[in-house]
Design a protein around this motif. Sequence first.
Motif, PDB file in Angstrom:
ATOM      1  N   GLY A  58     -34.864  20.953  28.252  1.00 39.75           N
ATOM      2  CA  GLY A  58     -34.100  20.162  27.291  1.00 39.75           C
ATOM      3  C   GLY A  58     -32.678  20.041  27.768  1.00 39.75           C
ATOM      4  N   GLU A  75     -34.602  14.095  28.295  1.00 36.45           N
ATOM      5  CA  GLU A  75     -34.317  15.296  29.093  1.00 36.45           C
ATOM      6  C   GLU A  75     -35.602  15.860  29.703  1.00 36.45           C
ATOM      7  OE1 GLU A  75     -31.789  17.187  30.197  1.00 36.45           O
ATOM      8  OE2 GLU A  75     -30.248  15.831  29.466  1.00 36.45           O
ATOM      9  N   GLU A  78     -36.672  14.024  32.762  1.00 34.08           N
ATOM     10  CA  GLU A  78     -35.871  14.393  33.935  1.00 34.08           C
ATOM     11  C   GLU A  78     -36.254  15.772  34.475  1.00 34.08           C
ATOM     12  OE1 GLU A  78     -31.972  12.134  32.001  1.00 34.08           O
ATOM     13  OE2 GLU A  78     -31.863  14.270  32.461  1.00 34.08           O
ATOM     14  N   GLU A  79     -36.422  16.731  33.550  1.00 37.22           N
ATOM     15  CA  GLU A  79     -36.609  18.124  33.966  1.00 37.22           C
ATOM     16  C   GLU A  79     -38.073  18.473  34.253  1.00 37.22           C
ATOM     17  OE1 GLU A  79     -32.701  19.844  31.612  1.00 37.22           O
ATOM     18  OE2 GLU A  79     -34.635  20.764  31.208  1.00 37.22           O
ATOM     19  N   ASP A 137     -35.111  16.403  38.426  1.00 37.52           N
ATOM     20  CA  ASP A 137     -34.208  17.556  38.394  1.00 37.52           C
ATOM     21  C   ASP A 137     -34.724  18.750  39.194  1.00 37.52           C
ATOM     22  OD1 ASP A 137     -32.440  16.199  36.839  1.00 37.52           O
ATOM     23  OD2 ASP A 137     -32.910  17.239  34.961  1.00 37.52           O
ATOM     24  N   GLU A 141     -31.142  20.935  38.923  1.00 37.00           N
ATOM     25  CA  GLU A 141     -30.859  21.570  37.629  1.00 37.00           C
ATOM     26  C   GLU A 141     -31.950  22.562  37.242  1.00 37.00           C
ATOM     27  OE1 GLU A 141     -29.568  19.056  34.442  1.00 37.00           O
ATOM     28  OE2 GLU A 141     -28.543  17.695  35.800  1.00 37.00           O
TER      29      GLU A 141
HETATM   30 MG    MG Z   1     -31.138  18.205  31.801  1.00 37.18          MG
END
Ligand code: MG
Length: 204
Positions: A58, A75, A78-79, A137, A141
């Motif tokens: 998240g 989110e 992306e993750e 990501d 991340e």
């Molecule tokens: Mg993120």
Amino acid sequence: QMASGQLSRAEALACSGCLHACHVLLYSDTPRQLFGNIPIRHIILMQMRFDGLLGFPGGLVNPAEETLEAGLTRELSEELGVALPISVEDHVNSCHAPASSPSSSPSSRLITHFYVKKMEEEQIIEVERAATSTATDHGHEVLGMVRVPLYTMKRGGGLGPFLSHSFIGSARSQLIDSLLRLNLVAPEELHEALTRSLKIHSHT
Ligand code: MG
Ligand code: APR
Ligand code: MG
């Protein structure tokens, strides 16, 4: 009845100067056993973040531009690299982040919104697969996905050592609260694991 520090979703959205972050606990049941004799019971997904801390997938959401749930879904794409629609029904609670949190200066207090979504085992395995292959990501991340061990082995391995790691924000208490609320671990087993996790820290 809400615990202290908690806000309703509506109260949280009414805060004009607040930053908002949404995270979700994704889980499934599983019939699998570790070493053929230790029931795994549930798959719960967490991630090793870029900052070396464990957390839930998240991130930051701007309610002026998107709903909390649409932002969380973005989110997750992306993750985790999957389209995983999160809805208002998946919302568990919203809380002011502790004042000690680096992201909560007095001018822009952070509100964290927590969600839980139950999935089928095949779906959650597909999420793990996508998270390390197609997710944008991955490697930046998000350093990796991890499953939470829910068992306690004879010599203490399992949930206790897992809980002794470092977690972002309130992720550790969000995990513990969810284990109890969703009945994923028996209260006495959780209590034993918590005791072990504290002992591990006292030795270092
Ligand atoms: Mg993120
Ligand atoms: N409970 C409470 N707070 C949390 C939790 C949690 N489980 N998880 C994260 N946070 C807090 C963190 O302090 C974090 O700074 O919410 C904030 C946003 O969550 P992230 O998932 O870190 O945000 P994301 O949008 O994914 O972006 C990651 O990239 O642009 C950079 O520095 C920026 O921190 C941001 C990072
Ligand atoms: Mg994030």
